[in-house]
Design a protein around this motif. Structure first.
Motif, short mmCIF file in Angstrom:
data_model
loop_
_atom_site.label_atom_id
_atom_site.label_comp_id
_atom_site.label_asym_id
_atom_site.label_seq_id
_atom_site.Cartn_x
_atom_site.Cartn_y
_atom_site.Cartn_z
N VAL A 28 0.85 -1.19 0.00
CA VAL A 28 0.00 0.00 0.00
C VAL A 28 0.88 1.24 0.00
O VAL A 28 1.73 1.40 0.89
CB VAL A 28 -0.92 0.01 1.23
N ASP A 29 0.68 2.13 -0.96
CA ASP A 29 1.48 3.35 -1.04
C ASP A 29 0.84 4.43 -0.17
O ASP A 29 0.19 5.35 -0.67
CB ASP A 29 1.59 3.81 -2.50
N ALA A 30 0.99 4.30 1.15
CA ALA A 30 0.48 5.29 2.09
C ALA A 30 1.41 6.49 2.10
O ALA A 30 2.63 6.34 2.07
CB ALA A 30 0.38 4.69 3.48
N THR A 31 0.84 7.70 2.15
CA THR A 31 1.67 8.91 2.02
C THR A 31 1.49 9.83 3.23
O THR A 31 2.14 9.66 4.25
CB THR A 31 1.33 9.65 0.72
N VAL A 32 0.56 10.79 3.13
CA VAL A 32 0.45 11.87 4.11
C VAL A 32 -0.33 11.41 5.35
O VAL A 32 -1.35 10.73 5.24
CB VAL A 32 -0.25 13.09 3.48
N ILE A 33 0.15 11.79 6.54
CA ILE A 33 -0.55 11.57 7.80
C ILE A 33 -0.98 12.93 8.34
O ILE A 33 -0.17 13.86 8.41
CB ILE A 33 0.34 10.88 8.84
N THR A 34 -2.25 13.03 8.75
CA THR A 34 -2.78 14.28 9.29
C THR A 34 -3.48 14.02 10.61
O THR A 34 -4.20 13.03 10.75
CB THR A 34 -3.79 14.92 8.31
N ALA A 35 -3.27 14.91 11.59
CA ALA A 35 -4.06 14.88 12.82
C ALA A 35 -5.36 15.62 12.55
O ALA A 35 -5.35 16.80 12.19
CB ALA A 35 -3.29 15.55 13.96
N GLU A 36 -6.49 14.94 12.70
CA GLU A 36 -7.78 15.54 12.38
C GLU A 36 -8.41 16.19 13.60
O GLU A 36 -7.82 16.23 14.68
CB GLU A 36 -8.70 14.48 11.77
N LEU A 37 -9.65 16.65 13.45
CA LEU A 37 -10.28 17.49 14.47
C LEU A 37 -10.68 16.72 15.73
O LEU A 37 -10.58 17.22 16.84
CB LEU A 37 -11.53 18.16 13.86
N GLY A 38 -11.12 15.48 15.58
CA GLY A 38 -11.61 14.73 16.72
C GLY A 38 -10.49 14.28 17.64
O GLY A 38 -9.34 14.14 17.22
N PRO A 39 -10.79 14.01 18.91
CA PRO A 39 -9.77 13.52 19.84
C PRO A 39 -9.29 12.13 19.45
O PRO A 39 -10.06 11.17 19.46
CB PRO A 39 -10.50 13.51 21.19
N GLY A 40 -8.02 12.03 19.10
CA GLY A 40 -7.48 10.75 18.66
C GLY A 40 -7.81 10.41 17.22
O GLY A 40 -7.67 9.26 16.81
N GLN A 41 -8.24 11.41 16.43
CA GLN A 41 -8.62 11.16 15.03
C GLN A 41 -7.47 11.53 14.10
O GLN A 41 -6.83 12.58 14.25
CB GLN A 41 -9.86 11.97 14.66
N PHE A 42 -7.24 10.67 13.10
CA PHE A 42 -6.16 10.88 12.13
C PHE A 42 -6.67 10.55 10.73
O PHE A 42 -7.72 9.93 10.56
CB PHE A 42 -4.95 9.99 12.46
N GLU A 43 -5.90 10.99 9.75
CA GLU A 43 -6.21 10.67 8.35
C GLU A 43 -4.94 10.21 7.66
O GLU A 43 -3.86 10.78 7.87
CB GLU A 43 -6.78 11.88 7.61
N ILE A 44 -5.07 9.18 6.83
CA ILE A 44 -3.98 8.68 6.01
C ILE A 44 -4.38 8.80 4.55
O ILE A 44 -5.49 8.41 4.16
CB ILE A 44 -3.66 7.20 6.33
N ASN A 45 -3.49 9.34 3.73
CA ASN A 45 -3.73 9.44 2.29
C ASN A 45 -2.93 8.37 1.56
O ASN A 45 -1.83 8.00 1.98
CB ASN A 45 -3.31 10.81 1.75
N PHE A 46 -3.48 7.92 0.44
CA PHE A 46 -2.78 6.97 -0.42
C PHE A 46 -2.48 7.64 -1.75
O PHE A 46 -3.16 8.56 -2.18
CB PHE A 46 -3.64 5.72 -0.67
N ALA A 47 -1.44 7.15 -2.42
CA ALA A 47 -1.04 7.72 -3.70
C ALA A 47 -2.11 7.44 -4.76
O ALA A 47 -2.88 6.49 -4.66
CB ALA A 47 0.30 7.12 -4.15
N HIS A 48 -2.14 8.27 -5.80
CA HIS A 48 -3.03 8.04 -6.93
C HIS A 48 -2.57 6.79 -7.68
O HIS A 48 -1.38 6.59 -7.90
CB HIS A 48 -3.03 9.26 -7.87
N ASN A 49 -3.53 5.98 -8.08
CA ASN A 49 -3.22 4.69 -8.69
C ASN A 49 -4.01 4.55 -9.99
O ASN A 49 -5.22 4.74 -10.01
CB ASN A 49 -3.61 3.56 -7.71
N ASN A 50 -3.32 4.19 -11.08
CA ASN A 50 -4.02 4.00 -12.35
C ASN A 50 -4.62 2.60 -12.48
O ASN A 50 -5.18 2.27 -13.51
CB ASN A 50 -3.10 4.31 -13.54
#
Length: 448
Positions: A201-223
């Protein structure tokens, strides 16, 4: 025996050479609610499957409910003798698992691409949509983004608890987008990314989101749109495993806290022709508007896919970035469909409505069916939110109404398959009734 597949044989042998400590491999496939089912195979038996031995599992595993139960759906489950159906190994997905206590491997399997695919298997539903687009010379490029929550490993009276890190015990000290929170939970987050990458899995950006203990992971664009959905499914599995290993609990539940934002599945989709031109950017972006219009038209009829359970419907209209009507806009995160700022080459839609615990194969199949419908019918969208903040189309806000809107829609039935729509809607209808078949303490408190 099936025909031997040299590439698969080589993949298994290479894996065994690189990981001699691994004795078993989990062969896994996603069911309708988005859970993995499968079998644990000795690795030497896996080589026999790669060499042509048929791999069969009960067909009706796909129909399991969220709690693993079976519902009577047409002639399936209790009137068909529970027949086996052939599955195949998905090339390139045999990988080691790092979150189990013993050495283990895992590999995706599916009925798609077999002589008799299961019409309602989620991966097969998406594969059919992609084959239809391919015949028209249309190639989607896809990227998923997943939000999730970390909780303490143990529940308290059945309720989730905020995660605690070694520096701060205050659950309110969870600043949105702050790098500090990423640093405080870096051990588990980085392990999640590494485990995902180990699965391909080409996981890229990690972001701390608004909720307590909430995060976001982005994956690369895939053709390879199927592989993009594979990534989303595999990431959920590895993330839950790593969290438990690290002393936490990870969940993609749509709305775990009423007072905090829910977790969404955001899907970026571009469409390209065989020459590599972005179809959405042609003719002064007319195809982009048509694709948006098609998605908006089908959105009210695909809600059981985007909100696959009772809890998921709690997200809509409760806080920022969770729409209560089908809408679109340029650089607008309050819209269901956001058009990110980009050049013509990367012009795309970002579909933001689905719950994070939705089935990624089905979500993508529904989005692509909507885009195709808009292009075919040359639809024009309603006004974007940038022009009219009240613009929008109503959609169902509970499962039973959503199922009623989906089951008889001709465009959805044609685009995703009659048999799938029948099976999926009946699965969701019976599961909702099953879920509601319990009297809560609140009812006694209010009405006794």
């Amino acid at each position: 025996m099936a025909s031997p597949t040299p590439d698969l044989i080589n993949e298994v042998r290479t894996f065994r050479t690189a990981h001699p400590e691994v004795r078993y491999v989990d062969l896994i496939c996603l069911d309708i609610p988005g859970h993995f089912y499968g079998k644990r195979y000795p690795v030497d038996a896996l080589e026999k499957v790669a060499a042509g031995t048929l791999l069969k599992l009960p067909q009706n595993c796909v129909l399991l409910g969220t709690q693993g139960g079976l519902y009577t759906i047409g002639d399936y489950c209790f009137k068909d003798g529970d027949p086996d159906a052939t599955r195949r190994l998905i090339p390139g997905t045999l990988k080691p698992v790092r979150w189990e206590s013993q050495p283990l491997g895992q590999m995706l399997i599916s009925s798609d691409g077999t002589d008799a695919p299961i019409e309602f298997e989620p991966r097969e539903v998406l594969a059919r949509v992609l084959k239809r687009l391919e015949r028209r010379g249309i190639r989607p490029v896809v990227a998923f983004e997943l939000e999730f929550y970390l909780f303490a490993a143990r529940l308290a009276d059945g309720l989730p608890q905020y995660p605690r890190d070694r520096l701060c015990d205050d659950p309110d000290d969870q600043p949105n987008m702050h790098i500090e929170r990423l640093s405080r939970f870096s051990s588990v987050l980085h392990e999640m990314v590494e485990a995902a990458r180990e699965q391909g899995v080409d996981a890229t950006v990690i972001t701390a989101e608004l909720g307590p203990g909430q995060f976001e992971i982005n994956f690369a664009h895939n053709n390879d749109a199927l592989r993009a959905a594979d990534w989303s499914a595999l990431f959920c599995r590895s993330t839950r495993g790593v969290a438990l290993q690290q002393g936490y609990r990870a969940s993609f539940m749509g709305k775990p806290y009423l007072h905090a934002p829910g977790s969404g599945m955001h899907v970026h989709v571009s469409l390209y022709d065989e020459a590599g031109n972005n179809l959405l950017a042609a003719d002064n972006q007319r195809p982009l508007r048509q694709a948006v219009a098609g998605c908006l038209a089908l959105l009210p009829h695909c809600m059981p896919v985007f909100a696959p359970n009772h809890n998921a419907f709690r997200r809509y209209g409760t806080m920022v970035n969770a729409a209560s009507r089908a809408s679109w806009g340029f650089e607008d995160r309050d819209a269901c469909i956001r058009i990110p700022e980009s050049d013509a080459r990367n012009l795309r839609i970002e579909h933001r409505l689905a719950s994070a615990d939705a089935n990624p194969y089905l979500v993508l199949a529904a989005i692509l069916t909507g885009m195709e419908h808009g292009l075919d019918a040359a639809l024009e969208p309603i006004a974007p939110l940038n022009e009219d903040r009240g613009s929008g189309i109503d959609f169902p806000k509970d499962m039973l109404a959503a199922v009623a809107a989906m089951q008889n829609d001709p465009v959805v039935r044609e685009g995703m398959g009659d048999e799938f729509v029948m099976v999926y809607c009946e699965n969701k209808r019976q599961e909702q009734q099953d879920f509601m078949n319990e009297i809560s303490t609140r009812e006694y408190r209010w009405f006794l």
